[in-house]
Design a protein around this motif. Structure first.
Motif, PDB file in Angstrom:
ATOM      1  N   THR A  52      15.363   8.375  -0.231  1.00 57.17           N
ATOM      2  CA  THR A  52      14.110   7.947   0.397  1.00 57.17           C
ATOM      3  C   THR A  52      12.991   7.658  -0.594  1.00 57.17           C
ATOM      4  O   THR A  52      12.006   7.008  -0.240  1.00 57.17           O
ATOM      5  N   SER A  89      14.274   1.739  -1.366  1.00 55.37           N
ATOM      6  CA  SER A  89      13.330   2.102  -0.297  1.00 55.37           C
ATOM      7  C   SER A  89      11.933   1.580  -0.613  1.00 55.37           C
ATOM      8  O   SER A  89      11.239   1.049   0.265  1.00 55.37           O
ATOM      9  N   ALA A 100       9.804  -1.303   1.469  1.00 60.88           N
ATOM     10  CA  ALA A 100       8.442  -1.050   1.948  1.00 60.88           C
ATOM     11  C   ALA A 100       7.510  -2.174   1.502  1.00 60.88           C
ATOM     12  O   ALA A 100       6.654  -2.630   2.260  1.00 60.88           O
ATOM     13  N   LYS A 101       7.712  -2.625   0.272  1.00 63.05           N
ATOM     14  CA  LYS A 101       6.895  -3.730  -0.236  1.00 63.05           C
ATOM     15  C   LYS A 101       7.156  -5.016   0.547  1.00 63.05           C
ATOM     16  O   LYS A 101       6.256  -5.851   0.698  1.00 63.05           O
ATOM     17  N   GLU A 156       9.997  -0.672   7.263  1.00 58.54           N
ATOM     18  CA  GLU A 156       9.778   0.773   7.306  1.00 58.54           C
ATOM     19  C   GLU A 156      11.111   1.452   7.008  1.00 58.54           C
ATOM     20  O   GLU A 156      11.963   1.562   7.897  1.00 58.54           O
ATOM     21  N   PRO A 157      11.322   1.901   5.771  1.00 60.28           N
ATOM     22  CA  PRO A 157      12.616   2.465   5.378  1.00 60.28           C
ATOM     23  C   PRO A 157      13.084   3.621   6.261  1.00 60.28           C
ATOM     24  O   PRO A 157      14.273   3.708   6.576  1.00 60.28           O
ATOM     25  N   HIS A 208      14.429  -6.159  10.890  1.00 63.36           N
ATOM     26  CA  HIS A 208      13.325  -5.673  10.069  1.00 63.36           C
ATOM     27  C   HIS A 208      12.725  -6.777   9.199  1.00 63.36           C
ATOM     28  O   HIS A 208      11.865  -6.498   8.353  1.00 63.36           O
ATOM     29  N   VAL A 255       6.702   3.812  -0.896  1.00 61.10           N
ATOM     30  CA  VAL A 255       7.186   4.523   0.283  1.00 61.10           C
ATOM     31  C   VAL A 255       6.062   5.343   0.901  1.00 61.10           C
ATOM     32  O   VAL A 255       5.884   5.365   2.118  1.00 61.10           O
ATOM     33  N   ALA A 269       3.731   3.128   2.707  1.00 61.89           N
ATOM     34  CA  ALA A 269       4.296   2.666   3.970  1.00 61.89           C
ATOM     35  C   ALA A 269       4.168   3.763   5.034  1.00 61.89           C
ATOM     36  O   ALA A 269       3.859   3.480   6.201  1.00 61.89           O
ATOM     37  N   ARG A 270       4.368   5.007   4.627  1.00 69.63           N
ATOM     38  CA  ARG A 270       4.229   6.119   5.567  1.00 69.63           C
ATOM     39  C   ARG A 270       2.811   6.224   6.093  1.00 69.63           C
ATOM     40  O   ARG A 270       2.554   6.591   7.238  1.00 69.63           O
ATOM     41  N   HIS A 301       0.837   3.707   6.324  1.00 69.37           N
ATOM     42  CA  HIS A 301       0.495   2.406   6.900  1.00 69.37           C
ATOM     43  C   HIS A 301      -0.612   1.709   6.093  1.00 69.37           C
ATOM     44  O   HIS A 301      -1.533   1.110   6.636  1.00 69.37           O
TER      45      HIS A 301
END
Length: 212
Positions: free
Chosen positions: A76, A81, A85-86, A90-91, A164, A204, A207-208, A210
Motif C-alpha cells: 500500500t 500505489s 494515486a497520481k 484510489e488504491p 478506475h 498515497v 489520496a487518502r 483527498h
C-alpha cells in the motif's frame, strides 16, 4: 527456529537460484519449466510472493494476472500505489475490489500445496521483461509488471482498470514524472530511489486525505 526447508529457501533466495523455492513452493510455469527471476528486483519478487500467497489462501491452482495485480497493490505504500494515486485512482478501493474478484474465483481442494503461473501470467511476465528492455532497465521492476498488466491483463483486470480510469498513457506519464531519466540498474533500487519511495508514500497519503 527455522526448519531445514525454510533455511534452504533463504539460502536459495539470497543466491537467486533459477529454481526459486518459497517455503517449499517453486515458481514454476504450467509446462513444468521454472522461471528465471535473476533479473527481477526484490520488490518485484515480493509482489510475486504476495500473488502466490493469496492464490494459496484461496486454494487457487494457478497464479493469474488478477493475483499479480493484488501482489502489486497490496504494497500500500509502494511505487505502484503511489503512481495510481497520481493518476486519480484510489488504491485502497481498487485493492478491495481485487479482493472481491479473488473471492469469486472457484477454488480447488488441495491446490494450496502447489501453485504455478498460468499461461496468461507467463505472457504477462514475458511482456514485463520486454518492457524493461525497451526502457533500458537492467532489472524487471514493479512498474514494468504493471505496464504489462495494462497490455496483457485478463478480462477481470481490464474491467477494474477501466472502472478506475487507469490508462497506459496516464500511468506512463506519472511514472516519467517520478523517474525522469533514471534507470533500474540493481535488484534493489530502493537505495537510489529513496526519493521515489517517499514520493509514492506521499501520493498515497494525499489520496487518502483527498488532496489530489
Amino acid at each position: 527456529a527455522l526448519s531445514t526447508a525454510e533455511c534452504q529457501f533463504y539460502n536459495e533466495f539470497i543466491s537467486y537460484s533459477i529454481k526459486i523455492h518459497i517455503v517449499g513452493v517453486q515458481y514454476k510455469m504450467k509446462g513444468g519449466m521454472f522461471m528465471n527471476l535473476q533479473k527481477y528486483t526484490q520488490n518485484s519478487i515480493h509482489a510475486l510472493e504476495r500473488a502466490r500467497d493469496v492464490a494459496q489462501e484461496h486454494q487457487h491452482q494457478m497464479i493469474q494476472p488478477l493475483h499479480v495485480f493484488y501482489g502489486l497493490l497490496s504494497d500500500t505504500e509502494g511505487l505502484v500505489s503511489g503512481l495510481l494515486a497520481k493518476c486519480g485512482a484510489e488504491p485502497a478501493s481498487l485493492l478491495a475490489q481485487i479482493e472481491a474478484e479473488l473471492n469469486a474465483l472457484p477454488s480447488v481442494v488441495g491446490a494450496s500445496a502447489s501453485v504455478y503461473f498460468g499461461n496468461e501470467t507467463e505472457l504477462l511476465l514475458n511482456a514485463s521483461e520486454k518492457i524493461a528492455q525497451t526502457m533500458q532497465d537492467e532489472y524487471v521492476s514493479v512498474e514494468h509488471i504493471f505496464l504489462a498488466l495494462l497490455d496483457c491483463g485478463d478480462r477481470s483486470v481490464k474491467k477494474l482498470l477501466q472502472q478506475h480510469g487507469i490508462t497506459k498513457d496516464a500511468f506512463f506519464s506519472a511514472l516519467k514524472d517520478v523517474r525522469g531519466n533514471t534507470h533500474v540498474t540493481s535488484d534493489s533500487p530502493e537505495g537510489t530511489y529513496d526519493v521515489l519511495k517517499k514520493y509514492g508514500q506521499d501520493l498515497v497519503e494525499m489520496a487518502r486525505e483527498h488532496k489530489l
